[in-house]
Design an enzyme around this catalytic site. Structure first.
Site, PDB file in Angstrom:
ATOM      1  N   GLU A  73       4.342   4.142   6.331  1.00 42.29           N
ATOM      2  CA  GLU A  73       3.133   3.310   6.215  1.00 42.29           C
ATOM      3  C   GLU A  73       2.051   4.095   5.488  1.00 42.29           C
ATOM      4  O   GLU A  73       1.962   5.319   5.629  1.00 42.29           O
ATOM      5  CB  GLU A  73       2.610   2.949   7.613  1.00 42.29           C
ATOM      6  CG  GLU A  73       2.771   1.526   8.039  1.00 42.29           C
ATOM      7  CD  GLU A  73       2.049   0.466   7.239  1.00 42.29           C
ATOM      8  OE1 GLU A  73       1.654   0.698   6.077  1.00 42.29           O
ATOM      9  OE2 GLU A  73       1.892  -0.629   7.768  1.00 42.29           O
ATOM     10  N   ASP A  74       1.206   3.388   4.766  1.00 42.00           N
ATOM     11  CA  ASP A  74       0.052   4.039   4.145  1.00 42.00           C
ATOM     12  C   ASP A  74      -1.053   4.263   5.167  1.00 42.00           C
ATOM     13  O   ASP A  74      -1.649   5.330   5.234  1.00 42.00           O
ATOM     14  CB  ASP A  74      -0.453   3.216   2.952  1.00 42.00           C
ATOM     15  CG  ASP A  74      -0.601   1.742   3.285  1.00 42.00           C
ATOM     16  OD1 ASP A  74       0.001   1.291   4.286  1.00 42.00           O
ATOM     17  OD2 ASP A  74      -1.320   1.029   2.570  1.00 42.00           O
ATOM     18  N   ARG A 103      -5.578   0.905  -6.613  1.00 35.21           N
ATOM     19  CA  ARG A 103      -4.282   1.443  -6.153  1.00 35.21           C
ATOM     20  C   ARG A 103      -3.812   2.611  -7.010  1.00 35.21           C
ATOM     21  O   ARG A 103      -3.056   3.457  -6.569  1.00 35.21           O
ATOM     22  CB  ARG A 103      -3.202   0.348  -6.210  1.00 35.21           C
ATOM     23  CG  ARG A 103      -3.407  -0.787  -5.220  1.00 35.21           C
ATOM     24  CD  ARG A 103      -2.124  -1.618  -5.126  1.00 35.21           C
ATOM     25  NE  ARG A 103      -2.331  -2.912  -4.512  1.00 35.21           N
ATOM     26  CZ  ARG A 103      -2.361  -3.138  -3.199  1.00 35.21           C
ATOM     27  NH1 ARG A 103      -2.237  -2.140  -2.359  1.00 35.21           N
ATOM     28  NH2 ARG A 103      -2.531  -4.354  -2.728  1.00 35.21           N
ATOM     29  N   VAL A 148     -11.122   2.680   3.115  1.00 34.91           N
ATOM     30  CA  VAL A 148     -10.695   3.633   2.084  1.00 34.91           C
ATOM     31  C   VAL A 148      -9.858   2.935   1.004  1.00 34.91           C
ATOM     32  O   VAL A 148      -9.233   1.904   1.265  1.00 34.91           O
ATOM     33  CB  VAL A 148      -9.880   4.809   2.690  1.00 34.91           C
ATOM     34  CG1 VAL A 148     -10.765   5.743   3.486  1.00 34.91           C
ATOM     35  CG2 VAL A 148      -8.711   4.307   3.530  1.00 34.91           C
ATOM     36  N   GLY A 200       0.768  -1.244   0.000  1.00 31.26           N
ATOM     37  CA  GLY A 200       0.000   0.000   0.000  1.00 31.26           C
ATOM     38  C   GLY A 200       0.796   1.288   0.000  1.00 31.26           C
ATOM     39  O   GLY A 200       0.334   2.306  -0.515  1.00 31.26           O
ATOM     40  N   ASP A 244      -4.374   0.934  11.038  1.00 31.18           N
ATOM     41  CA  ASP A 244      -5.769   0.641  11.357  1.00 31.18           C
ATOM     42  C   ASP A 244      -5.811   0.143  12.810  1.00 31.18           C
ATOM     43  O   ASP A 244      -5.811   0.948  13.748  1.00 31.18           O
ATOM     44  CB  ASP A 244      -6.262  -0.380  10.334  1.00 31.18           C
ATOM     45  CG  ASP A 244      -7.716  -0.764  10.486  1.00 31.18           C
ATOM     46  OD1 ASP A 244      -8.438  -0.047  11.177  1.00 31.18           O
ATOM     47  OD2 ASP A 244      -8.125  -1.779   9.909  1.00 31.18           O
ATOM     48  N   ASP A 299      -5.846  -0.630  -1.921  1.00 27.63           N
ATOM     49  CA  ASP A 299      -6.727  -1.358  -2.828  1.00 27.63           C
ATOM     50  C   ASP A 299      -7.985  -1.893  -2.162  1.00 27.63           C
ATOM     51  O   ASP A 299      -8.064  -1.998  -0.935  1.00 27.63           O
ATOM     52  CB  ASP A 299      -5.977  -2.555  -3.422  1.00 27.63           C
ATOM     53  CG  ASP A 299      -5.815  -3.687  -2.406  1.00 27.63           C
ATOM     54  OD1 ASP A 299      -5.408  -3.399  -1.254  1.00 27.63           O
ATOM     55  OD2 ASP A 299      -6.105  -4.841  -2.745  1.00 27.63           O
TER      56      ASP A 299
END
Ligand code: 5GP
Length: 180
Positions: A102-103, A168, A156, A48, A106, A162
């Site tokens: 990091e993207d 993506r 999201v 990600g 969570d 994705d």
């Protein structure tokens, strides 16, 4: 585009390309100030974060290195439970200033379980930079040095993230639309 359809789901625009790019520049500016003269090693977590890592790296003016790793989880023994391994981590982290890119954070579980392996290599310093953070969903304590956007606990996609393989490539970030 304000609505995109990926597989069977619709997503509505949440963060525009301009908003994301502005934030990426701000994060890079902060890192340029903090890491001047320290030659940090950035570790981008695939898949990600590839787009975020690429964009932020373009704005870094400090001498720095980057590598890309993939975190894979597999079932260990009964006592070890789930084990996270890093694929592609071939750099020596000893005495380095390490910055994880990091993207999204969570629950925080993936990074939380991976960090002991990093600390084991005794980096000089260690920081996590995440573009997105779902603070309501975070269950595992993590110290985040920089957060781009605090977002609600909704799924999201876009900008590297994705839905079942798709989305993506989107330049914006989209949020799952409520079922109608
Ligand atoms: P964790 O729960 O361990 O913090 O997050 C694990 C991974 O779940 C993230 O790195 C990301 O790949 C994925 N993830 C968490 N929330 C979302 C989301 O809203 N959208 C997408 N596409 N992936 C997510």
């Amino acid at each position: 585009m304000s609505i995109v359809t990926l597989h069977d789901k619709s997503f509505t625009i949440y963060l525009s390309e301009e908003t994301i790019q502005q934030k990426v520049r701000e994060l890079a500016d902060a890192l340029n100030r903090e890491y001047a003269g320290r030659r940090p090693l950035f570790i981008a977590i695939l898949n990600g974060s590839f787009m975020f890592a690429s964009d932020i790296f373009k704005h870094l003016t400090v001498e720095s290195e980057i590598c890309f790793i993939k975190l894979a989880s597999y079932r260990g023994t009964k006592s070890t439970g789930q084990v996270i391994t890093a694929i592609g981590l071939d750099q020596d982290l000893y005495d380095r200033d390490v910055v994880i890119l990091e993207d999204i954070v969570d629950t925080g579980k993936t990074l939380h379980e991976f960090l002991p392996q990093l600390h084991h290599q005794q980096p000089r310093s260690f920081a996590i930079v995440t573009l997105l953070h779902k603070s309501e969903a975070t269950k595992f304590p993590l110290s985040l040095a920089h957060v781009g956007f605090e977002i609600p606990d909704k799924f999201v996609v876009g900008y590297g993230l994705d839905y079942d393989g798709l989305g993506r490539n989107l330049k914006e970030i989209y949020q799952l639309a409520p079922d109608v």
